[in-house]
Design an enzyme around this catalytic site. Structure first.
Site, PDB file in Angstrom:
ATOM      1  N   HIS A 103      80.556  34.068  33.336  1.00  0.00           N
ATOM      2  CA  HIS A 103      81.550  33.102  32.563  1.00  0.00           C
ATOM      3  C   HIS A 103      81.261  31.821  33.868  1.00  0.00           C
ATOM      4  CE1 HIS A 103      82.252  30.189  29.190  1.00  0.00           C
ATOM      5  NE2 HIS A 103      83.288  29.875  30.034  1.00  0.00           N
TER       6      HIS A 103
ATOM      7  N   ARG B  89      80.927  27.632  36.912  1.00  0.00           N
ATOM      8  CA  ARG B  89      81.039  27.237  38.732  1.00  0.00           C
ATOM      9  C   ARG B  89      79.384  27.231  39.726  1.00  0.00           C
ATOM     10  NH1 ARG B  89      84.857  23.989  38.011  1.00  0.00           N
ATOM     11  NH2 ARG B  89      87.414  24.685  36.698  1.00  0.00           N
TER      12      ARG B  89
END
Length: 278
Positions: free
Chosen positions: A195, A200
């Protein structure tokens, strides 16, 4: 279950992988791998590890259908060095366990981040929280770099003088800038790490944190290559459509008119064209 040893992960343990100008990522430890995922998934009916293709198919099924608990059986611990402003984005991922160097106990090092000239750009005109894709001309970028360096030198000189003058370290540090490097240990299970990487690695994330995410992705690939391949395919490079978008897509494929209009239509078409979440 037997202890999982992954040769590819063993080969990179404790190696520093440089990021930015002075940062790094180290894989300190890991627990489990692809084998642990399939073992924990099959424990309910007692089946052990099967062929690589069968294991890969099971992992792919689990990730695609969001059966996440087997991925939580894999845990990775990192030693990270990064600028404070990146670390403050990092700690938003609250499922990780973190222990950071303390400026109350330690003298902070004279280490600051200065972006490369090609990464110094004006404010984006269509993204309130990001930079434009085109950098400043080289002369202006170098002048900005000199301004960063001058400000950092002044701030650290002031910090050192305050500490040498007897001021408590916890007070002396407060004028140090966000470009100062910090270090911390960070532990996270593979489900939550995927996740983290989904967010990112996205092009909307700040460039500096993306550079760290790229290195961590490759470390995940060493520890759990089958799971990481499924993550890249289904989560990182895959696209999810809403019910409204699915209905519009059906009509388009049937040769009908796209029912979405205006900004929604533009965003939908961009989503199909680029394969990105909007």
């Amino acid at each position: 279950m037997a202890h999982c040893v992954v040769p590819e992960a063993e080969a990179i343990l404790d190696k520093e992988y440089p990021v930015l100008d002075k940062g790094f990522v180290r894989l300190v430890d890991y627990y489990g791998g692809d084998q642990r995922i399939v073992q924990s998934a099959r424990v309910s009916y007692g089946a052990g590890t099967k062929s690589v293709s069968q294991d890969g198919a099971l992992i792919d099924y689990l990730l695609r259908h969001q059966h996440t608990s087997p991925f939580e059986q894999v845990v990775m611990t990192f030693h990270l060095k990064m600028p404070i402003f990146v670390a403050r984005q990092w700690v938003r991922h609250r499922t990780g366990r973190m222990n950071e160097v303390s400026g109350r106990y330690s003298i902070m090092k004279d280490e600051f981040y200065i972006p490369a000239a090609e990464n110094i750009a004006p404010q984006s005109t269509d993204n309130k929280q990001g930079r434009a894709s085109a950098p400043f001309p080289s002369e202006k970028a170098e002048e900005i770099r000199r301004q960063f360096e001058s400000g950092q030198e002044s701030a650290y000189k002031n910090y050192s003088e305050l500490v040498d003058g007897g001021l408590a370290r916890e007070i002396a540090r407060i004028n140090l800038p966000l470009s100062l490097y910090t270090e911390f240990y960070w532990e996270m299970d593979l489900h939550n790490l995927f996740h983290f990487l989904k967010l990112r690695l996205d092009t909307h994330a700040q460039l500096e944190i993306r550079e760290y995410a790229k290195v961590i992705l490759e470390m995940c690939r060493a520890v759990a290559p089958l799971a990481t391949g499924s993550f890249v395919n289904h989560m990182n490079e895959g696209v999810n459509f809403s019910g409204t978008e699915m209905e519009a897509l059906r009509k388009i494929l049937e040769g009908g008119k796209n029912p979405l209009e205006g900004k929604t239509l533009e965003r939908f078409e961009e989503k199909i064209r680029t394969g990105t979440q909007l």
